[in-house]
Design a protein around this motif. Sequence first.
Motif, short mmCIF file in Angstrom:
data_model
loop_
_atom_site.label_atom_id
_atom_site.label_comp_id
_atom_site.label_asym_id
_atom_site.label_seq_id
_atom_site.Cartn_x
_atom_site.Cartn_y
_atom_site.Cartn_z
N ASP A 223 0.93 -1.18 -0.36
CA ASP A 223 0.11 0.07 -0.04
C ASP A 223 0.91 1.15 0.27
O ASP A 223 0.39 1.83 -0.65
CB ASP A 223 -1.06 -0.13 0.97
N VAL A 224 2.36 0.90 0.51
CA VAL A 224 2.82 2.02 0.98
C VAL A 224 3.64 2.68 -0.36
O VAL A 224 3.31 4.03 -1.36
CB VAL A 224 3.91 1.92 2.04
N PHE A 225 3.66 1.59 -0.96
CA PHE A 225 4.63 1.97 -2.38
C PHE A 225 4.11 2.47 -3.41
O PHE A 225 4.08 3.12 -4.20
CB PHE A 225 5.26 0.60 -2.89
N GLN A 226 2.95 1.49 -3.30
CA GLN A 226 1.80 2.17 -4.50
C GLN A 226 1.46 3.54 -4.36
O GLN A 226 0.58 4.50 -4.94
CB GLN A 226 0.47 1.49 -4.30
N ALA A 227 0.97 3.78 -3.04
CA ALA A 227 0.28 5.37 -2.45
C ALA A 227 1.70 6.13 -3.13
O ALA A 227 1.98 7.69 -2.59
CB ALA A 227 0.44 5.41 -1.61
N GLY A 228 2.65 6.22 -3.85
CA GLY A 228 4.25 6.57 -3.68
C GLY A 228 4.60 7.34 -2.87
O GLY A 228 5.66 8.18 -2.84
N HIS A 229 4.78 6.59 -1.54
CA HIS A 229 5.69 6.87 -0.83
C HIS A 229 7.11 6.44 -0.81
O HIS A 229 7.63 6.32 0.61
CB HIS A 229 5.00 7.05 0.85
N LEU A 297 7.93 2.01 9.63
CA LEU A 297 8.45 2.96 8.67
C LEU A 297 6.74 3.02 8.27
O LEU A 297 6.68 3.74 7.80
CB LEU A 297 9.72 2.20 8.10
N THR A 298 6.41 1.57 7.91
CA THR A 298 5.40 1.31 7.44
C THR A 298 3.63 2.09 8.27
O THR A 298 3.50 2.15 7.47
CB THR A 298 4.81 -0.23 7.10
N LEU A 299 4.19 1.56 9.20
CA LEU A 299 2.87 2.06 10.27
C LEU A 299 2.55 3.56 10.58
O LEU A 299 2.17 4.39 10.16
CB LEU A 299 3.31 1.45 12.08
N LEU A 300 4.41 4.88 10.56
CA LEU A 300 4.09 5.77 10.43
C LEU A 300 4.03 6.39 8.86
O LEU A 300 3.05 7.57 9.22
CB LEU A 300 5.26 6.42 10.63
N LEU A 301 3.74 5.78 7.87
CA LEU A 301 4.10 5.72 6.45
C LEU A 301 2.64 5.67 6.34
O LEU A 301 2.50 6.33 5.26
CB LEU A 301 4.94 5.55 5.52
N HIS A 302 1.77 5.20 6.32
CA HIS A 302 0.55 4.36 6.09
C HIS A 302 -0.27 5.46 6.36
O HIS A 302 -0.71 5.71 7.25
CB HIS A 302 -0.45 3.22 6.45
N HIS A 304 -3.88 5.10 6.33
CA HIS A 304 -5.04 4.23 7.25
C HIS A 304 -4.48 4.13 8.83
O HIS A 304 -5.25 3.55 10.00
CB HIS A 304 -5.63 3.40 6.32
N ALA A 305 -2.82 4.36 9.05
CA ALA A 305 -2.88 3.78 10.63
C ALA A 305 -3.42 4.99 11.34
O ALA A 305 -3.33 5.77 11.23
CB ALA A 305 -1.60 3.63 9.87
N PRO A 306 -3.46 4.59 12.44
CA PRO A 306 -3.31 5.28 13.73
C PRO A 306 -2.75 7.18 13.76
O PRO A 306 -1.15 6.57 14.15
CB PRO A 306 -4.17 4.79 14.65
N LYS A 307 -3.12 7.62 14.21
CA LYS A 307 -2.21 8.93 14.59
C LYS A 307 -1.82 9.17 15.23
O LYS A 307 -0.93 9.41 15.92
CB LYS A 307 -3.25 10.22 14.07
N PHE A 308 -2.36 8.05 16.67
CA PHE A 308 -1.99 7.96 18.27
C PHE A 308 -1.56 6.32 18.34
O PHE A 308 -2.62 6.09 18.32
CB PHE A 308 -2.76 9.03 18.65
N PHE A 309 -0.87 5.54 18.83
CA PHE A 309 -0.55 4.71 18.99
C PHE A 309 1.05 4.49 19.49
O PHE A 309 2.05 5.15 20.37
CB PHE A 309 -0.19 3.95 17.20
N ALA A 310 1.11 3.59 20.12
CA ALA A 310 2.05 2.98 21.53
C ALA A 310 2.85 1.56 20.82
O ALA A 310 2.62 1.00 19.92
CB ALA A 310 1.88 2.62 22.65
N ILE A 311 3.98 1.94 20.73
CA ILE A 311 5.06 0.50 20.71
C ILE A 311 5.67 0.24 21.88
O ILE A 311 6.66 1.02 22.17
CB ILE A 311 6.15 0.75 19.49
#
Length: 417
Positions: A223-229, A297-302, A304-311
């Motif tokens: 998804d990230v690649f197809q979105a041009g990121h 990196l995918t979580l930060l760039l996607h 549809h990922a949540p804007k607020f999260f924890a690892i």
Amino acid sequence: MPNGVIVLRKLTIAGFKSIRSQSIDLGRVTILIGQNGAGKSNVLEAIGMLSAASAGNVTYESLNSRGLRLSTPSVYKSALKGGGHRPKYFDLSAEQDNLKYHANLFTSTDEESPQWTFHSESVWKKNSKKDNSWSKIAGRSGKGITIDGKSNDKATLRKTDSVIPALELLGSLPKTEQDSIDLLKNFVIYAPTTNVLRGVDTDNRIKSPLGLTGGGLVKAVSDVFQAGHSKDFKRFFQILSWYHAISIARPSTKLKNPLFGGGDRVLAFTDQFMVQDFNKLYSYDVSEGALYVVFMLTLLLHSHAPKFFAIDNIDTALNPGLIRNLIQHIAELSEEWDRQVILTTHNPAALDALDIFDTNYALYIVDRGVTGATELTRIKPPDSMTREQWEEQTGGARLSELWLEGFLGGITPPSSF
């Protein structure tokens, strides 16, 4: 952080697990470091509990979907010695620039029908940017329920249901306040595991675009690649310089793991130091550190990922240099992509990744105090101290060195201390 950017500014926790009473100022990136069992994950789960409450109700399903450990409801209520009787409820609140939400929750002792119920609840809206006054726009107590300034009988809502969905149903919330509620509602805790990232094990906590333990990584990267990121994704090669390329590929029969139970697409990593006709490594063969970096990196760039999260445990499978490098990229991307991130770690190198003079970042030592209660101490210079004065006072030592030597707390100091 500039005004207008929607983030959770302050978290207040009382009577929750090992936390007797704490108020925490959060940054765009917040790091919690401490010994095992100090209560770092409990801070994340307090936010997760508040997130579930703001979304409608607290159930095992709503907690599981946010990444909380699932226990009987009474376990979430503090059971620390001292301080009188065990509290009847726990109290949580979150403050943003324009909205405050507070929930006071009872825990059921009925093992056959465990549940969480609201004792009290309130939603506040800031009156203007010029002052610090607030107006209550919804709430509940033993006397009744108020929604959008109108009083209702307490029987209007079940004790297990939040006032927020009713407030949203009226459609009277301005977009900025609704965005603030959505930020909290969509909070999740990720804890990726190596076998799930490899595609060998199944993610039992499925969530789009990425499962809470790393499921769906191949699709999310695609998804990230197809979105041009892909340009932003090239940060991967700055973090791990021995890789030459990443792609989505059909595994060749000569390289495919016969035990691999995933789909017909895998992540393929090209190692620049391997011979050209045999330089591909698939997800189930590549370094686990590479997979954790790709996940982050995918979580930060996607989109549809949540804007607020924890690892939870960001240092899993990463060496000190890699964890420091990755967190620096997380800080940069969180700014560019409007994310708010909380990281827990045991690795002191994480402390060296962020500038403590930058108010976008918050670093906390998490420890158990003399009573056993979790206490958070923020690492930051005094307001009047310059960077030069800080370096002079600390002898130019890194934060990781100060922590390991026991000067910052949160670790058992060496015997020579």
